[in-house]
Every structure is written in C-alpha cells, then in structure tokens.
Enzyme design. Structure first.
Site, mmCIF file in Angstrom:
data_model
loop_
_atom_site.group_PDB
_atom_site.id
_atom_site.type_symbol
_atom_site.label_atom_id
_atom_site.label_comp_id
_atom_site.label_asym_id
_atom_site.label_seq_id
_atom_site.Cartn_x
_atom_site.Cartn_y
_atom_site.Cartn_z
ATOM 1 C CG ASP A 177 -1.835 1.153 1.302
ATOM 2 O OD1 ASP A 177 -2.518 1.403 0.291
ATOM 3 O OD2 ASP A 177 -1.888 1.834 2.343
ATOM 4 C CG ASP B 193 -1.341 8.397 2.340
ATOM 5 O OD1 ASP B 193 -0.510 9.241 1.959
ATOM 6 O OD2 ASP B 193 -2.078 8.564 3.325
#
Length: 323
Positions: free
Chosen positions: A3, A5
């Site tokens: 992932d 952010d």
C-alpha cells in the site's frame, strides 16, 4: 504488495527509511508491487512520484483499483465495448489499456464504472445514478470512505458509492481492497509465489489480504493506532506486525505464551486489571508484536480489548537497512 499512503509515504513525504528499506528488499530478491485503491492517477504518475521520493519504481510496478476495475469489465465485455466513465484520468487510461472505450455518461454504454475524480460533475453523477437505477451494470473502483489530502481526511469515492447505492438500490461490483480483484490482478501481473500484502489499514489492506488468501504485514506508520491494534477481532488479524517497512527484512521473533504473559524478543507483556503492561527491552518491532499478542490474548479471553492509554511505544533508534 505495498500500500502507498501510510506505508511508503504520508501525504507528499516519504516515510522515514522507506526508500532505503525497499532498496534493500529488492536487493534481497523481493519483487515489489505498489498497490493503491486510488483510481484517479495513472500508474506512470504514481511511479514518477515514488521516484521523486527516492523509491525505485516503474509504471508496471504500480497496480491501481482502476486497472482492477477495467480488468473486471474486460472479463465481461468484448474489446471495443463502450463503458460510461464517472471518474478521472486513471480510470480512462485503464479502460483503454484493456481495449475498452470510455464514453461520457450521456452516451450509450454496456456498463458504468466509477472512481474518485476531483473534477467529476454533479450532472454526471445524476445521469449515472439514473442509468444504474434503470439496470445498467456498475463496477466501482473502491469503496474507501475517506481520502487523504493536504487539508486532512476528506470524503472518498466510498461516499459517492453510498449515494449512488442509496438512490438506485444497487450495490456495485467493487474492484479495490478489501475485495479480491485488485490483489488478484496484482498477483496476475507480478507473478509472486508467496505474495505478502503490506499495509497500514486493517479494513482495506489486512482484510483484503485475508479475502485473497494472502499473508499480510501491518506496519504502524499510518492510520492504525495502538488501541485499534489490540482491538482487532479474531479472523481480521494480520499475519505479521512491524514498526515500519524494516519489518520486511528483520526476523520476527517467536511469541512465547506462559500463564497469560507474552514474551517476544526481550519484551514481556500482560494484561492486569484490564490494563496492558509491558516490561523489558528490545527492538521496536518486537514491542509491537508483544503488545498485539497480549492484547489479542486478553480480547479472546474476556471479550474486551485492554486499556492501552498508559503505554508509549519505545522511541525508534536510528537504523539503516540491514541492521
């Protein structure tokens, strides 16, 4: 499968140490894929941003929920099929890459696809809502209720999905995490034999890995805090926990359980009178693994997560990749 952010960067800045740890991971033979529910930006733009932060990345290393949504649609419709687009440039590019033709919602189409787009107009939302209500199939890139911005968490595409669903009475096929299509598409493209999802969110990253049958690593650099960590119910827990991306290359100490006490790598953790207490010394990652294990043990036995208000994680010591 990383992932972005809260894992690789926060806002516009790299997570401290992330670039060095990822470089070391590549050198150790790990294939890195950058996976995001954000459908607004094309993979090339995301890769460019990563390189600006010192992270080696090419467009083919980035897989977005827009690409997963386009793949879902291509599996149902022939090449050249027109798809009504309610979203941004990322979705437009992804549809074209799959041989589909994005068209405005005012034109005939075989389906509607929606995703976050900062310039989506209300008149187009209204048209799409009516099309969906009247039976046109609908694929949504993701259902995230919030999106990080420079001015704080703002309404994400999931808010629009809720609006369209409430109006039409229809639930879309969702491509992004925690649903399977995004991670399935990532594995298909990257060819991993032992895929690991690395994320900071329990409801998307970790649940997404569980839904896809993958192991997961929760890093504590993003939105999940200590209280949320110890409150994760059985069936929704990550395979591994680490302070940061350094957890990709460090040995994860065996958890020892004795008389209700957890021992991990020099730390001892237990719950007393509802309060989680930790003693000892050791690495930052082992501290997080100790409190998670002790918290989950107490939660499973009592049905209530322990009080963590008096705990402070150990201050991270400067470390380089490989230490």
């Amino acid at each position: 499968m990383l992932d972005l952010d809260g894992v690789v960067y926060i806002g516009g800045q790299a997570v401290p140490g992330a670039a060095a740890w990822l470089a070391k991971s590549r050198a150790a033979g790990q294939r890195l894929a950058f996976v995001t529910n954000n459908a607004s930006r094309p993979p090339g733009k995301i890769a460019e941003h990563l390189r600006e932060l010192g992270v080696e990345a090419a467009a083919e290393d980035v897989i977005t929920s827009a690409q997963a949504a386009a793949r879902v649609l291509r599996g149902r419709y022939h090449e050249g099929a027109a798809v009504a687009l309610l979203g941004g440039a990322g979705l437009d590019e992804a549809l074209r890459a799959e041989g589909l033709v994005p068209v405005p919602v005012s034109e005939p189409a075989v389906a509607v696809v929606s995703g976050y787009g900062p310039d989506v107009l209300w008149r187009d939302i209204m048209r799409a809502a009516v099309l969906i209500r009247d039976g046109l199939p609908w694929v949504a890139s993701n259902g995230d209720l919030t999106i990080p911005t420079s001015f704080g968490a703002a309404p994400g595409h999931g808010v629009l999905v809720g609006l369209l669903s409430d109006f039409s009475g229809v639930q879309p096929v969702v491509a992004g995490k925690p649903q399977r299509p995004l991670l399935d598409e990532t594995i298909r493209r990257m060819g991993g034999r032992r895929p690991l999802m690395v994320g900071d969110r329990l409801d998307t990253d970790i649940d997404g890995a569980l839904n896809s049958g993958c192991d997961s690593l929760l890093v504590m650099t993003g939105v999940t805090d200590l209280a949320q960590l110890v409150a994760v119910p059985r069936g929704h827990r990550p395979s591994f926990v680490a302070a940061d991306l350094g957890g990709l290359l460090e040995a994860h100490s065996t958890v020892q359980v004795s008389a209700g006490e957890i021992a991990v790598g020099g730390w001892r953790a237990a719950v007393s009178s509802g309060r989680l207490e930790v003693a000892g010394e050791g690495g930052e990652g082992d501290w997080w693994r100790a409190v998670a294990s002790a918290g989950w043990l107490a939660l499973d036995e009592s049905g209530e997560p322990p009080d963590t208000r008096y705990l402070e994680p150990p201050r991270a010591q400067p470390r380089g990749p490989g230490r």
